[in-house]
Design a protein around this motif. Sequence first.
Motif, PDB file in Angstrom:
ATOM      1  N   SER A 139      -5.991   8.812  -0.160  1.00 11.35           N
ATOM      2  CA  SER A 139      -5.947   7.400   0.159  1.00 11.35           C
ATOM      3  C   SER A 139      -6.756   6.553  -0.813  1.00 11.35           C
ATOM      4  CB  SER A 139      -6.476   7.165   1.580  1.00 11.35           C
ATOM      5  OG  SER A 139      -7.846   7.512   1.647  1.00 11.35           O
ATOM      6  N   SER A 140      -7.471   7.206  -1.711  1.00  6.16           N
ATOM      7  CA  SER A 140      -8.286   6.444  -2.648  1.00  6.16           C
ATOM      8  C   SER A 140      -7.796   6.597  -4.084  1.00  6.16           C
ATOM      9  CB  SER A 140      -9.752   6.857  -2.517  1.00  6.16           C
ATOM     10  OG  SER A 140      -9.893   8.265  -2.691  1.00  6.16           O
ATOM     11  N   MET A 141      -8.382   7.534  -4.829  1.00  2.00           N
ATOM     12  CA  MET A 141      -8.098   7.633  -6.253  1.00  2.00           C
ATOM     13  C   MET A 141      -6.641   7.982  -6.557  1.00  2.00           C
ATOM     14  SD  MET A 141     -10.589   6.764  -8.140  1.00  2.00           S
ATOM     15  CE  MET A 141     -10.070   7.463  -9.695  1.00  2.00           C
ATOM     16  N   TYR A 142      -6.122   8.983  -5.863  1.00  2.00           N
ATOM     17  CA  TYR A 142      -4.757   9.420  -6.158  1.00  2.00           C
ATOM     18  C   TYR A 142      -3.757   8.289  -5.936  1.00  2.00           C
ATOM     19  CZ  TYR A 142      -0.278  11.775  -5.653  1.00  2.00           C
ATOM     20  OH  TYR A 142       1.046  12.130  -5.773  1.00  2.00           O
ATOM     21  N   GLU A 143      -3.783   7.689  -4.750  1.00  2.00           N
ATOM     22  CA  GLU A 143      -2.811   6.643  -4.445  1.00  2.00           C
ATOM     23  C   GLU A 143      -3.057   5.397  -5.298  1.00  2.00           C
ATOM     24  OE1 GLU A 143      -1.048   5.990  -0.814  1.00  2.00           O
ATOM     25  OE2 GLU A 143      -1.839   7.750   0.195  1.00  2.00           O
ATOM     26  N   HIS A 144      -4.299   5.145  -5.648  1.00  3.38           N
ATOM     27  CA  HIS A 144      -4.583   4.013  -6.529  1.00  3.38           C
ATOM     28  C   HIS A 144      -3.902   4.200  -7.882  1.00  3.38           C
ATOM     29  CE1 HIS A 144      -6.790   0.594  -8.122  1.00  3.38           C
ATOM     30  NE2 HIS A 144      -7.167   1.328  -9.152  1.00  3.38           N
ATOM     31  N   HIS A 145      -3.949   5.415  -8.406  1.00  5.61           N
ATOM     32  CA  HIS A 145      -3.270   5.707  -9.673  1.00  5.61           C
ATOM     33  C   HIS A 145      -1.758   5.534  -9.542  1.00  5.61           C
ATOM     34  CE1 HIS A 145      -5.951   7.153 -12.882  1.00  5.61           C
ATOM     35  NE2 HIS A 145      -6.782   7.458 -11.907  1.00  5.61           N
ATOM     36  N   ILE A 146      -1.194   6.044  -8.464  1.00  6.06           N
ATOM     37  CA  ILE A 146       0.249   5.896  -8.247  1.00  6.06           C
ATOM     38  C   ILE A 146       0.623   4.424  -8.190  1.00  6.06           C
ATOM     39  CG2 ILE A 146       2.148   6.287  -6.635  1.00  6.06           C
ATOM     40  CD1 ILE A 146       1.374   8.816  -8.009  1.00  6.06           C
ATOM     41  N   CYS A 147      -0.160   3.631  -7.474  1.00  5.81           N
ATOM     42  CA  CYS A 147       0.123   2.199  -7.343  1.00  5.81           C
ATOM     43  C   CYS A 147       0.089   1.496  -8.697  1.00  5.81           C
ATOM     44  CB  CYS A 147      -0.872   1.545  -6.388  1.00  5.81           C
ATOM     45  SG  CYS A 147      -0.667   2.008  -4.654  1.00  5.81           S
ATOM     46  N   LYS A 148      -0.843   1.864  -9.547  1.00  5.64           N
ATOM     47  CA  LYS A 148      -0.936   1.251 -10.875  1.00  5.64           C
ATOM     48  C   LYS A 148       0.301   1.574 -11.717  1.00  5.64           C
ATOM     49  CE  LYS A 148      -4.798   1.421 -13.151  1.00  5.64           C
ATOM     50  NZ  LYS A 148      -6.009   2.010 -13.786  1.00  5.64           N
ATOM     51  N   ILE A 149       0.785   2.808 -11.601  1.00  8.11           N
ATOM     52  CA  ILE A 149       1.991   3.187 -12.350  1.00  8.11           C
ATOM     53  C   ILE A 149       3.196   2.428 -11.823  1.00  8.11           C
ATOM     54  CG2 ILE A 149       3.552   5.079 -12.927  1.00  8.11           C
ATOM     55  CD1 ILE A 149       1.160   6.976 -12.747  1.00  8.11           C
ATOM     56  N   LEU A 150       3.317   2.326 -10.511  1.00 11.20           N
ATOM     57  CA  LEU A 150       4.434   1.592  -9.911  1.00 11.20           C
ATOM     58  C   LEU A 150       4.424   0.131 -10.359  1.00 11.20           C
ATOM     59  CD1 LEU A 150       4.367   3.007  -6.256  1.00 11.20           C
ATOM     60  CD2 LEU A 150       5.971   3.601  -8.076  1.00 11.20           C
ATOM     61  N   GLU A 151       3.252  -0.473 -10.379  1.00 13.93           N
ATOM     62  CA  GLU A 151       3.143  -1.863 -10.825  1.00 13.93           C
ATOM     63  C   GLU A 151       3.615  -2.018 -12.269  1.00 13.93           C
ATOM     64  OE1 GLU A 151      -0.943  -2.941 -10.209  1.00 13.93           O
ATOM     65  OE2 GLU A 151      -0.477  -4.017  -8.353  1.00 13.93           O
ATOM     66  N   LYS A 152       3.205  -1.098 -13.098  1.00  7.45           N
ATOM     67  CA  LYS A 152       3.556  -1.177 -14.516  1.00  7.45           C
ATOM     68  C   LYS A 152       5.055  -0.958 -14.724  1.00  7.45           C
ATOM     69  CE  LYS A 152       1.458   0.127 -18.913  1.00  7.45           C
ATOM     70  NZ  LYS A 152       0.436   0.979 -19.582  1.00  7.45           N
ATOM     71  N   LEU A 153       5.625  -0.025 -13.987  1.00 12.82           N
ATOM     72  CA  LEU A 153       7.067   0.216 -14.076  1.00 12.82           C
ATOM     73  C   LEU A 153       7.841  -1.023 -13.654  1.00 12.82           C
ATOM     74  CD1 LEU A 153       7.276   3.837 -12.612  1.00 12.82           C
ATOM     75  CD2 LEU A 153       7.763   3.176 -14.972  1.00 12.82           C
ATOM     76  N   SER A 154       7.405  -1.650 -12.581  1.00  8.48           N
ATOM     77  CA  SER A 154       8.073  -2.862 -12.099  1.00  8.48           C
ATOM     78  C   SER A 154       7.956  -3.995 -13.108  1.00  8.48           C
ATOM     79  CB  SER A 154       7.460  -3.283 -10.753  1.00  8.48           C
ATOM     80  OG  SER A 154       7.957  -4.544 -10.347  1.00  8.48           O
ATOM     81  N   LYS A 155       6.795  -4.157 -13.678  1.00  3.89           N
ATOM     82  CA  LYS A 155       6.566  -5.227 -14.641  1.00  3.89           C
ATOM     83  C   LYS A 155       7.394  -5.050 -15.900  1.00  3.89           C
ATOM     84  CE  LYS A 155       2.860  -7.396 -17.369  1.00  3.89           C
ATOM     85  NZ  LYS A 155       1.413  -7.375 -17.689  1.00  3.89           N
ATOM     86  N   ASN A 156       7.544  -3.810 -16.359  1.00  2.27           N
ATOM     87  CA  ASN A 156       8.225  -3.553 -17.632  1.00  2.27           C
ATOM     88  C   ASN A 156       9.742  -3.605 -17.532  1.00  2.27           C
ATOM     89  OD1 ASN A 156       5.607  -3.091 -18.455  1.00  2.27           O
ATOM     90  ND2 ASN A 156       6.104  -1.280 -19.653  1.00  2.27           N
TER      91      ASN A 156
END
Length: 319
Positions: A139-156
């Motif tokens: 619920s912390s580091m792992y999911e935070h990393h996943i969320c950052k990747i999802l954001e970047k994929l959406s933005k690009n």
Amino acid sequence: KLIFQPPRRNIFLKIISFGLSNKEKTEEPDPELYSALWSSMIRKAFLNNNRQKALDYIYKLKRFKNDSNIVLWMLLGLKKWDYLVAFKVFEKYIGNINDDWYSRLSLIEDAVDYNYDWSIKQLSIVLKDEPDITTNQKSSMYEHHICKILEKLSKNNKEKFFEFGIEILVQNISKKLQQINPNEEEEFYLYDPVYGSFNFNKDYIDDEDNKLLKLLFDDARELSKSNSVYFKNFISRYNETKYTTLQIILCACYTDSPEKYKEYSFNIIKNFLLYAPENGALDSYIHSLLHSSFVFFEEKEKEELLNITIGLKSKYPEY
């Protein structure tokens, strides 16, 4: 410039030993220290614009003990994935997800700007075979990393992300429903146990499931206003879906452009009134859709909806 040769143990040992002792003979250092110096030199080469030579060198090396963690750590210093061999190095040395999920996710995030499709493929592998970690860690580091990747994929690339994300969303819902409601066909609309309490006005920075839906919801509304083929495919595939979460996304998009999607809106509203008029998860979205689109319906369609509404009877008349 640094000339790359396969690491020669005796040379590195002399370098490491230098300064550690004033004696003519020094004890042989720990192998981990030797490895750390070698990998640090590779990372320095990345920063000094010797990326291609360094990557070629790593890729041609024979496999060695604990090489996966060492090479992934070196790749963290790469940042610019503008050389095809970088992806080959990653694929050659990548190990079990439980060995080093932090490095793997960080590298996928770095690579998004250079190879979008490859990054989606690698993230899909991670999501399919998630690391064996405790709930608190996830619920912390792992999911935070996943969320950052999802954001970047959406933005690009919103269209490609939308296509990829919807498939992940549907898999998540279906998997959970199979655990609690294996007879999906018995209900017209299915309550969503994954996103049933989702707040569409909230952002999520360390919750991968809700972050995915938030991004898809926002991207869908944007794509629906254009002539996106990806959104048209979404409509054709899921306009009759039983999943309430997908119905909510559709309702929000149709509400934004009522005249454009009046045909689809009519069918959603009609099905709701006929088969699930007391569905609490959908009623507010159907109400908004009806309010915005009713004026664009043909007269016979308006009359049909009015007749259905007049004939509605509550399952719980005492309330």
